[in-house]
Design an enzyme around this catalytic site. Structure first.
Site, PDB file in Angstrom:
ATOM      1  CE1 TYR A   1      -0.716   4.606   6.654  1.00  0.00           C
ATOM      2  CE2 TYR A   1       0.587   2.967   5.483  1.00  0.00           C
ATOM      3  CZ  TYR A   1      -0.474   3.843   5.518  1.00  0.00           C
ATOM      4  OH  TYR A   1      -1.307   3.976   4.430  1.00  0.00           O
TER       5      TYR A   1
ATOM      6  CD  GLU B   1       1.361  11.103   1.644  1.00  0.00           C
ATOM      7  OE1 GLU B   1       2.046  10.086   1.889  1.00  0.00           O
ATOM      8  OE2 GLU B   1       0.299  11.367   2.214  1.00  0.00           O
TER       9      GLU B   1
HETATM   10  C1  3EB Z   1       0.383   5.766  -0.673  1.00  0.00           C
HETATM   11  O1  3EB Z   1       0.006   6.130  -1.790  1.00  0.00           O
HETATM   12  C2  3EB Z   1       1.113   6.770   0.161  1.00  0.00           C
HETATM   13  O2  3EB Z   1      -3.211   5.638   4.726  1.00  0.00           O
HETATM   14  O3  3EB Z   1      -4.667   7.231   4.494  1.00  0.00           O
HETATM   15  C3  3EB Z   1      -1.336   8.273   0.964  1.00  0.00           C
HETATM   16  C4  3EB Z   1      -2.639   8.717   1.209  1.00  0.00           C
HETATM   17  C5  3EB Z   1      -0.767   7.326   1.776  1.00  0.00           C
HETATM   18  C6  3EB Z   1      -3.361   8.187   2.267  1.00  0.00           C
HETATM   19  C7  3EB Z   1      -3.602   6.664   4.178  1.00  0.00           C
HETATM   20  C8  3EB Z   1      -1.521   6.810   2.841  1.00  0.00           C
HETATM   21  C9  3EB Z   1      -2.797   7.229   3.089  1.00  0.00           C
HETATM   22  O4  3EB Z   1       0.192   4.634  -0.237  1.00  0.00           O
HETATM   23  C10 3EB Z   1       0.622   6.840   1.550  1.00  0.00           C
END
Ligand code: 3EB
Length: 337
Positions: free
Chosen positions: A142, A322
């Site tokens: 990631y 999520e």
């Molecule tokens: C967060 O809030 C959870 O990397 O595009 C949520 C939405 C999350 C988008 C992205 C990652 C992304 O960090 C993870």
């Protein structure tokens, strides 16, 4: 103006008779290509914990549309909207991790297309790739993705803080890097969540490069306010809360979504977005948690809202769920007509 349909893979052809399809994504395990002539559709390897064969998320609109191709990107556009998607195998280009190189190339290609077609704003990015929490070359995948995405934003002179697009990034079961995006010529306002530190300001404990996304995007299309809420998890400030407790994580995620909706209503007072009038995509890490997630959602959102449930890895190892959502556009769930 813009509409979203959640359909089984077989419902697609029925829809196209009355609506102009922009494109979308189909989820099944294993991935199954859904062919609809000229319509950009992703085929993502993601299981459906409810046991359905496949689920498609399809965007449609009233504008006359034309299809095109730009490198690996298949897209379809009208006067104000453009939907595109691409699927790339991870390829090593240099000494960087292949996922990082591939992500940067994909986003560079997307920005080239949007600049060439004159689409100034992205409403939403969806990112899917396998083994999202796995480490290679000493860095979580990631985080490799975040570096490649941010480098492409910077290479195109785009800001990586403030008014950046809404997004999500989830782990698929297999396959390459899949990205879908919905862009517009209208102005999009990035929305942040007062309960959460902006992701683009996350401290370096979450990776050397902060993720480049806003908590939501707000746009006015055809006289209607529309809201695109990013993947939202059990994070307050920048910290993960309720490790190991999926019901509490679901409630915290929905508190975050409620706070984003309140922000959107503050900025667009006429919009009156409501939790029970949004369409949801819910990513659950462990299939056994599905019922707990559904129950927590039903308790939080009194009226049942259209939702797709998918089994996916979330971008922090402790996160079990999520939730993303959108509203203000038309929403249809079921077999189509
Ligand atoms: C967060 O809030 C959870 O990397 O595009 C949520 C939405 C999350 C988008 C992205 C990652 C992304 O960090 C993870």
């Amino acid at each position: 103006m813009l509409g979203l349909a959640f359909l089984p893979a077989t419902g697609l052809s029925g829809l196209s008779r009355q609506d102009n399809l922009l494109g979308g994504a189909c989820f099944s395990h294993p991935a199954r290509m859904v062919e609809e002539a000229g319509i950009p559709l992703l085929a993502v390897d993601m299981a459906l914990p409810l046991g359905e064969a496949a689920a498609c998320e399809v965007w449609h609109c009233r504008e006359p549309l034309q299809s095109g191709q730009h490198g690996a990107i298949r897209y379809r556009q009208g006067d104000t909207l453009l939907f595109g998607c691409l699927s790339l195998d991870e390829a090593a280009g240099d000494t960087r991790p292949p996922l990082q190189t591939t992500t940067e190339a994909a986003y560079q290609s997307i920005f080239q297309l949007l600049e060439a077609r004159g689409f100034g704003s992205v409403l939403r990015f969806w990112n899917y790739f396998p083994a999202i929490n796995q480490e290679s070359r000493g860095i979580e995948r990631y985080r490799q993705f975040n570096a490649g995405r941010q480098d492409a934003f910077l290479a195109h002179g785009r800001s990586v803080i403030g008014n950046v697009p809404a997004a999500c990034a989830l782990g698929s079961a297999s396959g390459g890097l899949h990205i879908a995006f919905l862009a517009t010529r209208a102005a999009v306002i990035g929305i942040e969540n007062p309960r959460q530190l902006s992701a683009y300001h996350y401290p370096s404990q979450y990776g050397p490069r902060s993720p480049t996304f806003s908590r939501a995007g707000l746009v006015r299309l055809g006289g209607r306010d529309m809201l695109f809420i990013s993947g939202t998890a059990s994070i307050v400030g920048h910290q993960t809360l309720h490790a190991g407790d999926v019901a509490a994580q679901t409630r915290e995620s929905l508190h975050n979504i409620a706070a984003i909706v309140a922000e959107a209503n503050r900025l667009a007072p006429e919009a009156d977005f409501r939790l029970d009038q949004l369409a949801y995509k819910v990513y659950v890490r462990r299939p056994a948690d599905l019922e707990a997630v559904r129950l927590a959602m039903a308790e939080f959102i009194d009226v049942p809202a259209p939702a797709i449930f998918l089994q996916a890895d979330v971008c922090r190892a402790e996160l079990l769920v999520e939730i993303e959502a959108s509203g203000g556009h038309s929403i249809r769930a079921g077999a189509g007509e």
